[in-house]
Design a protein around this motif. Structure first.
Motif, PDB file in Angstrom:
ATOM      1  N   UNK A  56     -50.023   3.003  78.095  1.00  0.00           N
ATOM      2  CA  UNK A  56     -48.942   3.374  79.007  1.00  0.00           C
ATOM      3  C   UNK A  56     -48.933   2.555  80.286  1.00  0.00           C
ATOM      4  N   UNK A  57     -50.103   2.229  80.792  1.00  0.00           N
ATOM      5  CA  UNK A  57     -50.163   1.653  82.133  1.00  0.00           C
ATOM      6  C   UNK A  57     -50.533   0.182  82.175  1.00  0.00           C
ATOM      7  N   UNK A  58     -50.860  -0.410  81.001  1.00  0.00           N
ATOM      8  CA  UNK A  58     -51.217  -1.830  80.992  1.00  0.00           C
ATOM      9  C   UNK A  58     -50.504  -2.574  79.857  1.00  0.00           C
ATOM     10  N   UNK A  59     -50.794  -2.205  78.632  1.00  0.00           N
ATOM     11  CA  UNK A  59     -50.353  -2.991  77.477  1.00  0.00           C
ATOM     12  C   UNK A  59     -48.853  -2.893  77.235  1.00  0.00           C
ATOM     13  N   UNK A  60     -48.277  -1.699  77.322  1.00  0.00           N
ATOM     14  CA  UNK A  60     -46.866  -1.498  76.975  1.00  0.00           C
ATOM     15  C   UNK A  60     -45.946  -2.456  77.720  1.00  0.00           C
ATOM     16  N   UNK A  61     -46.142  -2.609  79.010  1.00  0.00           N
ATOM     17  CA  UNK A  61     -45.260  -3.486  79.789  1.00  0.00           C
ATOM     18  C   UNK A  61     -45.399  -4.938  79.353  1.00  0.00           C
ATOM     19  N   UNK A  62     -46.609  -5.367  79.048  1.00  0.00           N
ATOM     20  CA  UNK A  62     -46.804  -6.764  78.662  1.00  0.00           C
ATOM     21  C   UNK A  62     -46.336  -7.045  77.236  1.00  0.00           C
ATOM     22  N   UNK A  63     -46.181  -6.018  76.399  1.00  0.00           N
ATOM     23  CA  UNK A  63     -45.646  -6.210  75.053  1.00  0.00           C
ATOM     24  C   UNK A  63     -44.157  -5.881  74.993  1.00  0.00           C
ATOM     25  N   UNK A  64     -43.549  -5.654  76.148  1.00  0.00           N
ATOM     26  CA  UNK A  64     -42.108  -5.417  76.223  1.00  0.00           C
ATOM     27  C   UNK A  64     -41.435  -6.708  76.654  1.00  0.00           C
ATOM     28  N   UNK A  65     -40.669  -7.300  75.750  1.00  0.00           N
ATOM     29  CA  UNK A  65     -40.024  -8.592  76.023  1.00  0.00           C
ATOM     30  C   UNK A  65     -39.044  -8.519  77.182  1.00  0.00           C
ATOM     31  N   UNK A  66     -38.677  -7.316  77.599  1.00  0.00           N
ATOM     32  CA  UNK A  66     -37.737  -7.154  78.713  1.00  0.00           C
ATOM     33  C   UNK A  66     -38.443  -7.092  80.059  1.00  0.00           C
ATOM     34  N   UNK A  67     -39.779  -7.049  80.054  1.00  0.00           N
ATOM     35  CA  UNK A  67     -40.545  -6.972  81.302  1.00  0.00           C
ATOM     36  C   UNK A  67     -40.506  -8.318  82.010  1.00  0.00           C
ATOM     37  N   UNK A  68     -40.125  -8.300  83.270  1.00  0.00           N
ATOM     38  CA  UNK A  68     -40.017  -9.516  84.066  1.00  0.00           C
ATOM     39  C   UNK A  68     -40.911  -9.396  85.288  1.00  0.00           C
ATOM     40  N   UNK A  69     -41.486 -10.438  85.802  1.00  0.00           N
ATOM     41  CA  UNK A  69     -41.052 -11.815  85.608  1.00  0.00           C
ATOM     42  C   UNK A  69     -41.591 -12.482  84.348  1.00  0.00           C
ATOM     43  N   UNK A  70     -42.602 -11.888  83.692  1.00  0.00           N
ATOM     44  CA  UNK A  70     -43.115 -12.504  82.469  1.00  0.00           C
ATOM     45  C   UNK A  70     -43.794 -11.440  81.627  1.00  0.00           C
ATOM     46  N   UNK A  71     -44.044 -11.773  80.359  1.00  0.00           N
ATOM     47  CA  UNK A  71     -44.677 -10.842  79.436  1.00  0.00           C
ATOM     48  C   UNK A  71     -45.379 -11.654  78.354  1.00  0.00           C
ATOM     49  N   UNK A  72     -46.215 -10.994  77.580  1.00  0.00           N
ATOM     50  CA  UNK A  72     -46.970 -11.688  76.528  1.00  0.00           C
ATOM     51  C   UNK A  72     -46.102 -12.064  75.330  1.00  0.00           C
ATOM     52  N   UNK A  73     -45.028 -11.347  75.102  1.00  0.00           N
ATOM     53  CA  UNK A  73     -44.167 -11.620  73.952  1.00  0.00           C
ATOM     54  C   UNK A  73     -43.582 -13.023  74.033  1.00  0.00           C
ATOM     55  N   UNK A  74     -43.197 -13.436  75.217  1.00  0.00           N
ATOM     56  CA  UNK A  74     -42.614 -14.776  75.351  1.00  0.00           C
ATOM     57  C   UNK A  74     -43.631 -15.890  75.106  1.00  0.00           C
ATOM     58  N   UNK A  75     -44.910 -15.572  75.174  1.00  0.00           N
ATOM     59  CA  UNK A  75     -45.957 -16.558  74.903  1.00  0.00           C
ATOM     60  C   UNK A  75     -46.292 -16.681  73.417  1.00  0.00           C
ATOM     61  N   UNK A  76     -45.957 -15.665  72.627  1.00  0.00           N
ATOM     62  CA  UNK A  76     -46.382 -15.621  71.233  1.00  0.00           C
ATOM     63  C   UNK A  76     -46.040 -16.889  70.426  1.00  0.00           C
ATOM     64  N   UNK A  77     -44.845 -17.449  70.557  1.00  0.00           N
ATOM     65  CA  UNK A  77     -44.542 -18.657  69.769  1.00  0.00           C
ATOM     66  C   UNK A  77     -45.398 -19.870  70.144  1.00  0.00           C
ATOM     67  N   UNK A  78     -46.055 -19.813  71.296  1.00  0.00           N
ATOM     68  CA  UNK A  78     -46.809 -20.958  71.793  1.00  0.00           C
ATOM     69  C   UNK A  78     -48.322 -20.798  71.710  1.00  0.00           C
ATOM     70  N   UNK A  79     -48.811 -19.703  71.160  1.00  0.00           N
ATOM     71  CA  UNK A  79     -50.249 -19.427  71.178  1.00  0.00           C
ATOM     72  C   UNK A  79     -51.071 -20.414  70.372  1.00  0.00           C
ATOM     73  N   UNK A  80     -50.493 -21.014  69.359  1.00  0.00           N
ATOM     74  CA  UNK A  80     -51.248 -21.970  68.515  1.00  0.00           C
ATOM     75  C   UNK A  80     -50.948 -23.419  68.841  1.00  0.00           C
ATOM     76  N   UNK A  81     -50.276 -23.675  69.967  1.00  0.00           N
ATOM     77  CA  UNK A  81     -49.988 -25.052  70.360  1.00  0.00           C
ATOM     78  C   UNK A  81     -51.274 -25.850  70.546  1.00  0.00           C
TER      79      UNK A  81
END
Length: 183
Positions: free
Chosen positions: A157-182
């Protein structure tokens, strides 16, 4: 959820949520699927947030069993995030960090810091008894939480949910997912 967003964080309610495929792993010598209350809390929370439960398992407090399940999920290509519950304490049977740390490609140092800040508000100095951790294994995020229902609620509720919500700004972990294996 917006009440738990970090200072300066906000939810872009006009944007569409990008669902994440999440596996839940309960690590316990005493729980089974029926008595796995902390795993059930995580499933309820992640599906309630619009994410997909990709898989769920219960394994004993055994380094090889934990690693085997985690590696199977990271190799499957079907999992974006693994949430573990249990085995992060200080007793001899608590081996989750020992099982997971050698598998990490990158550790997310800030997770345990923020988790302990949040946990301190709930359980006070007892938060010192947790070795919660997070990182990336083969392009999959993993968050290792304590086994209590309160700890998984605090962590989600207080840490992970916001970072796994693609709508969380200014940034979130979801937007990084396509680049994790670069490379």
């Amino acid at each position: 959820m917006s009440a738990f967003l970090t200072p300066g964080g906000k939810l872009d309610e006009a944007a569409a949520l990008t669902p994440v495929r999440i596996a839940v792993l309960t690590i316990s010598d005493t729980r089974d699927e029926e008595s796995d209350t902390s795993g059930h809390v995580l499933v309820e929370r992640l599906t309630g947030a619009g994410h997909q439960l990709a898989d769920k398992a219960v394994v004993r407090d055994d380094i090889h069993a934990i690693r085997g399940q985690v590696k199977a999920w990271t190799a499957s290509g079907e999992i974006d995030v693994i949430l573990t519950t249990g085995g992060t304490g200080l007793t001899g049977r608590d081996v989750t960090p020992e099982a997971i740390e050698p598998l990490l490609d990158k550790r997310i140092e800030g997770f345990s810091v923020v988790f302990h800040l949040v946990s301190y508000q709930t359980v006070g100095l007892s938060t010192l008894q947790s070795r919660a951790l997070a990182g990336i294994i083969d392009g999959v995020f993993i968050f290792c939480l304590p086994g209590s229902n309160g700890a998984v609620r605090d962590g989600w509720d207080r840490v992970i949910a916001a970072q796994l919500d693609s709508r969380h700004k200014p940034c979130n972990l979801v937007e990084l997912m396509p680049r994790l294996l670069e490379k």
